[in-house]
Design an enzyme around this catalytic site. Structure first.
Site, PDB file in Angstrom:
ATOM      1  N   GLY A  11     -41.871 117.702  59.242  1.00  0.00           N
ATOM      2  CA  GLY A  11     -40.835 117.773  59.867  1.00  0.00           C
ATOM      3  C   GLY A  11     -39.777 118.538  59.045  1.00  0.00           C
ATOM      4  O   GLY A  11     -38.740 117.957  58.952  1.00  0.00           O
ATOM      5  N   SER A  13     -38.220 121.609  59.876  1.00  0.00           N
ATOM      6  CA  SER A  13     -37.634 122.510  60.660  1.00  0.00           C
ATOM      7  C   SER A  13     -36.230 122.280  60.568  1.00  0.00           C
ATOM      8  O   SER A  13     -35.283 123.217  60.577  1.00  0.00           O
ATOM      9  CB  SER A  13     -38.112 122.473  62.179  1.00  0.00           C
ATOM     10  OG  SER A  13     -38.079 121.421  62.592  1.00  0.00           O
ATOM     11  N   ASP A  66     -48.737 119.876  62.684  1.00  0.00           N
ATOM     12  CA  ASP A  66     -48.163 118.839  63.731  1.00  0.00           C
ATOM     13  C   ASP A  66     -48.724 117.535  63.294  1.00  0.00           C
ATOM     14  O   ASP A  66     -50.093 117.501  63.224  1.00  0.00           O
ATOM     15  CB  ASP A  66     -48.779 119.341  64.847  1.00  0.00           C
ATOM     16  CG  ASP A  66     -48.366 118.534  66.176  1.00  0.00           C
ATOM     17  OD1 ASP A  66     -47.975 117.175  66.040  1.00  0.00           O
ATOM     18  OD2 ASP A  66     -48.440 118.962  67.382  1.00  0.00           O
ATOM     19  N   SER A 144     -38.127 106.001  56.392  1.00  0.00           N
ATOM     20  CA  SER A 144     -38.387 104.782  57.510  1.00  0.00           C
ATOM     21  C   SER A 144     -37.011 104.892  57.878  1.00  0.00           C
ATOM     22  O   SER A 144     -36.372 106.061  58.290  1.00  0.00           O
ATOM     23  CB  SER A 144     -38.742 103.609  56.615  1.00  0.00           C
ATOM     24  OG  SER A 144     -38.595 102.491  57.573  1.00  0.00           O
ATOM     25  N   TYR A 158     -38.818 102.598  68.785  1.00  0.00           N
ATOM     26  CA  TYR A 158     -38.224 103.146  67.464  1.00  0.00           C
ATOM     27  C   TYR A 158     -38.487 102.295  66.270  1.00  0.00           C
ATOM     28  O   TYR A 158     -39.149 102.507  65.424  1.00  0.00           O
ATOM     29  CB  TYR A 158     -37.005 103.728  67.645  1.00  0.00           C
ATOM     30  CG  TYR A 158     -36.536 104.485  66.405  1.00  0.00           C
ATOM     31  CD1 TYR A 158     -37.109 105.885  66.119  1.00  0.00           C
ATOM     32  CD2 TYR A 158     -35.599 103.998  65.452  1.00  0.00           C
ATOM     33  CE1 TYR A 158     -36.438 106.274  64.760  1.00  0.00           C
ATOM     34  CE2 TYR A 158     -35.248 104.705  64.039  1.00  0.00           C
ATOM     35  CZ  TYR A 158     -35.657 105.967  64.015  1.00  0.00           C
ATOM     36  OH  TYR A 158     -35.596 106.583  62.570  1.00  0.00           O
ATOM     37  N   ALA A 160     -40.187  99.602  66.109  1.00  0.00           N
ATOM     38  CA  ALA A 160     -41.608  99.169  66.111  1.00  0.00           C
ATOM     39  C   ALA A 160     -42.390 100.129  65.361  1.00  0.00           C
ATOM     40  O   ALA A 160     -43.209  99.832  64.277  1.00  0.00           O
ATOM     41  CB  ALA A 160     -42.440  99.238  67.380  1.00  0.00           C
ATOM     42  N   LYS A 162     -40.991 102.276  62.996  1.00  0.00           N
ATOM     43  CA  LYS A 162     -40.615 102.021  61.458  1.00  0.00           C
ATOM     44  C   LYS A 162     -41.053 100.762  60.774  1.00  0.00           C
ATOM     45  O   LYS A 162     -41.445 100.860  59.463  1.00  0.00           O
ATOM     46  CB  LYS A 162     -39.010 102.238  61.381  1.00  0.00           C
ATOM     47  CG  LYS A 162     -38.498 103.759  61.925  1.00  0.00           C
ATOM     48  CD  LYS A 162     -38.961 104.955  61.132  1.00  0.00           C
ATOM     49  CE  LYS A 162     -38.487 106.265  61.371  1.00  0.00           C
ATOM     50  NZ  LYS A 162     -39.011 107.338  60.673  1.00  0.00           N
TER      51      LYS A 162
HETATM   52  N1  LIG Z   1     -30.597 111.158  61.250  1.00  0.00           N
HETATM   53  C1  LIG Z   1     -30.600 109.565  61.018  1.00  0.00           C
HETATM   54  O1  LIG Z   1     -29.679 108.955  61.236  1.00  0.00           O
HETATM   55  C2  LIG Z   1     -31.899 108.686  60.582  1.00  0.00           C
HETATM   56  C3  LIG Z   1     -31.643 107.647  60.009  1.00  0.00           C
HETATM   57  C4  LIG Z   1     -33.021 106.864  59.750  1.00  0.00           C
HETATM   58  C5  LIG Z   1     -34.379 107.493  59.632  1.00  0.00           C
HETATM   59  N2  LIG Z   1     -34.196 108.932  60.224  1.00  0.00           N
HETATM   60  C6  LIG Z   1     -35.607 109.703  60.281  1.00  0.00           C
HETATM   61  O2  LIG Z   1     -35.496 110.544  59.459  1.00  0.00           O
HETATM   62  C7  LIG Z   1     -36.574 111.479  59.793  1.00  0.00           C
HETATM   63  C8  LIG Z   1     -36.156 112.813  60.265  1.00  0.00           C
HETATM   64  O3  LIG Z   1     -35.165 112.883  61.231  1.00  0.00           O
HETATM   65  P1  LIG Z   1     -34.012 113.701  61.394  1.00  0.00           P
HETATM   66  O4  LIG Z   1     -32.834 112.617  61.170  1.00  0.00           O
HETATM   67  O5  LIG Z   1     -33.792 114.727  60.265  1.00  0.00           O
HETATM   68  O6  LIG Z   1     -34.022 114.462  62.690  1.00  0.00           O
HETATM   69  P2  LIG Z   1     -34.530 115.765  62.944  1.00  0.00           P
HETATM   70  O7  LIG Z   1     -33.602 116.777  62.540  1.00  0.00           O
HETATM   71  O8  LIG Z   1     -34.536 115.582  64.686  1.00  0.00           O
HETATM   72  O9  LIG Z   1     -35.836 115.908  62.593  1.00  0.00           O
HETATM   73  C9  LIG Z   1     -36.892 115.612  62.919  1.00  0.00           C
HETATM   74  C10 LIG Z   1     -38.023 116.204  62.515  1.00  0.00           C
HETATM   75  O10 LIG Z   1     -39.391 115.775  62.818  1.00  0.00           O
HETATM   76  C11 LIG Z   1     -40.048 116.789  63.473  1.00  0.00           C
HETATM   77  N3  LIG Z   1     -41.178 116.260  64.239  1.00  0.00           N
HETATM   78  C12 LIG Z   1     -41.085 115.740  65.360  1.00  0.00           C
HETATM   79  N4  LIG Z   1     -42.520 115.630  66.001  1.00  0.00           N
HETATM   80  C13 LIG Z   1     -43.389 116.097  65.115  1.00  0.00           C
HETATM   81  C14 LIG Z   1     -44.627 116.516  65.126  1.00  0.00           C
HETATM   82  N5  LIG Z   1     -45.356 116.006  66.179  1.00  0.00           N
HETATM   83  N6  LIG Z   1     -45.261 117.220  64.207  1.00  0.00           N
HETATM   84  C15 LIG Z   1     -44.313 117.648  63.127  1.00  0.00           C
HETATM   85  N7  LIG Z   1     -43.029 117.347  62.884  1.00  0.00           N
HETATM   86  C16 LIG Z   1     -42.522 116.511  64.062  1.00  0.00           C
HETATM   87  C17 LIG Z   1     -39.067 117.668  64.270  1.00  0.00           C
HETATM   88  O11 LIG Z   1     -39.668 119.028  64.327  1.00  0.00           O
HETATM   89  P3  LIG Z   1     -39.667 119.837  65.703  1.00  0.00           P
HETATM   90  O12 LIG Z   1     -38.339 120.802  65.322  1.00  0.00           O
HETATM   91  O13 LIG Z   1     -40.825 120.567  65.861  1.00  0.00           O
HETATM   92  O14 LIG Z   1     -39.298 118.750  66.819  1.00  0.00           O
HETATM   93  C18 LIG Z   1     -38.181 117.782  62.910  1.00  0.00           C
HETATM   94  O15 LIG Z   1     -38.512 118.558  62.028  1.00  0.00           O
HETATM   95  C19 LIG Z   1     -37.164 110.752  61.267  1.00  0.00           C
HETATM   96  O16 LIG Z   1     -38.304 110.009  60.731  1.00  0.00           O
HETATM   97  C20 LIG Z   1     -36.207 109.803  61.518  1.00  0.00           C
HETATM   98  O17 LIG Z   1     -36.728 108.762  62.484  1.00  0.00           O
HETATM   99  C21 LIG Z   1     -33.265 109.499  60.745  1.00  0.00           C
END
Ligand SMILES: NC(=O)c1ccc[n+]([C@@H]2O[C@H](COP(=O)([O-])OP(=O)(O)OC[C@H]3O[C@@H](n4cnc5c(N)ncnc54)[C@H](OP(=O)(O)O)[C@@H]3O)[C@@H](O)[C@H]2O)c1
Length: 298
Positions: A11, A13, A66, A144, A158, A160, A162
């Site tokens: 992930g 991107s 993926d 997580s 969500y 669940a 994590k």
């Molecule tokens: N931001 C927060 O406040 C926060 C807090 C706690 C935890 N998190 C966790 O941090 C992680 C990253 O999230 P983020 O905040 O950086 O949001 P984000 O910018 O939306 O990043 C999510 C990433 O996961 C990728 N992804 C989704 N489905 C996928 C798949 N089937 N195969 C490969 N990649 C996939 C997305 O790729 P695409 O571009 O292809 O969709 C994107 O690169 C997540 O696990 C999220 O639950 C975030």
């Protein structure tokens, strides 16, 4: 082990994944920034990352991965191991949020988020572990959330996913310790990334009819999270520190947030109870980290 690590991250991107990939590469670690569909939906992101790598001469390259597709995971891990000769760190970062009442979430949506947020880690860990066991070293890192330790109504599925990821990561922490491989968990609070615009909404809104004011709860919570979010570079910097911590000195869990909603208290309580359980089962010695050389001696 060389202090510069070979890292595969999912992930990458956007958001944390992208920042972690760039931050680690800027500190000399070789990073395979993986993403789904780098020639289609993520072509712009892939090209920006490649451009940065070229401009700053970074050891940063892109692989397609993926996390919902076994073959795609195996292909990417194989390609990384072929190119770099080893994989030191796997960062399970790919994931998304699902907002809505638990009852408003159809089974198919529940399965889909589990497939990405939880089974993604199952797949990636199983693909990298044969390499790490051969090396007798490695780190499985799991992004997580605070929502992997406390429950937020309106985010049931969500949470669940994590909670499930935390259980998997903690089991690996004990099961792999004797082979010199670590499994750690990062628990971020709310941070500014595209995660909020990528939220999926529970599809069966008719189920909310009798919930009264509670039907608005998911939206209220989403607004609170969006408005209270911090600078995501903090999470990338925390991951850099964990990656650069010598093997055997890493913690199981790292809370990363400006304010603690009680996660530290839960973590320290469960750490004490788990230690007691492992001792009472006679498993303490078998689940303690052991440094191993490539020759297999402790
Ligand atoms: N931001 C927060 O406040 C926060 C807090 C706690 C935890 N998190 C966790 O941090 C992680 C990253 O999230 P983020 O905040 O950086 O949001 P984000 O910018 O939306 O990043 C999510 C990433 O996961 C990728 N992804 C989704 N489905 C996928 C798949 N089937 N195969 C490969 N990649 C996939 C997305 O790729 P695409 O571009 O292809 O969709 C994107 O690169 C997540 O696990 C999220 O639950 C975030």
């Amino acid at each position: 082990m060389d202090s510069k690590q070979i890292v595969l991250i999912t992930g990458a991107s956007t958001g944390f994944g992208r920042l972690i990939a760039e931050t680690l590469a800027r500190h000399g670690h070789t990073v395979f920034a993986t993403m789904r569909d780098p020639v289609g939906r993520n072509a712009k992101h892939a090209s920006e990352i490649r451009g940065l790598a070229q401009k700053e001469s970074l050891p940063l390259s892109i692989l397609e991965l993926d996390v919902t597709d076994d073959a795609s995971v195996v292909r990417a891990v194989h390609a990384a191991a072929e190119q770099a000769g080893r994989i030191d760190v796997a960062i399970n970062n790919a994931g998304y949020g699902l907002v809505g009442l638990a009852e408003a979430t159809p089974t198919e949506q529940a399965q889909q988020i589990m497939d990405t947020n939880f089974f993604g880690s199952v797949r990636v860990n199983r693909a990298v572990l044969p390499h790490m066991r051969r090396q007798r070293s490695g780190l499985l890192l799991h992004i997580s959330s605070g929502a992997g330790r406390v429950v937020i109504p309106g985010f049931a599925l969500y949470c669940a996913t994590k909670f499930a990821m935390e259980a998997l990561a903690e089991s690996y922490h004990y099961e792999l310790a004797g082979q010199g491989i670590e499994s750690s968990i990062v628990e971020p609070g709310a941070y500014q990334t595209p995660v909020f615009v990528n939220f999926v909404t529970a599809a069966d809104s008719t189920r909310a009819d009798t919930y009264g004011a509670v039907a608005q709860l998911p939206t209220r919570v989403a607004n609170i999270l969006t408005s209270s979010s911090g600078n995501a570079q903090q999470v990338a910097d925390a991951v850099l520190r964990i990656v650069e911590t010598p093997a055997g000195q890493r913690q199981l869990r790292y809370r990363v947030s400006d304010t603690d909603i009680g996660v530290d208290a839960i973590n320290s309580l469960t750490e004490r109870i788990q230690t007691e359980i492992l001792q009472s089962f006679g498993l303490a010695a078998d689940t303690t980290f052991v440094h191993r050389s490539a020759a297999g001696t402790a």
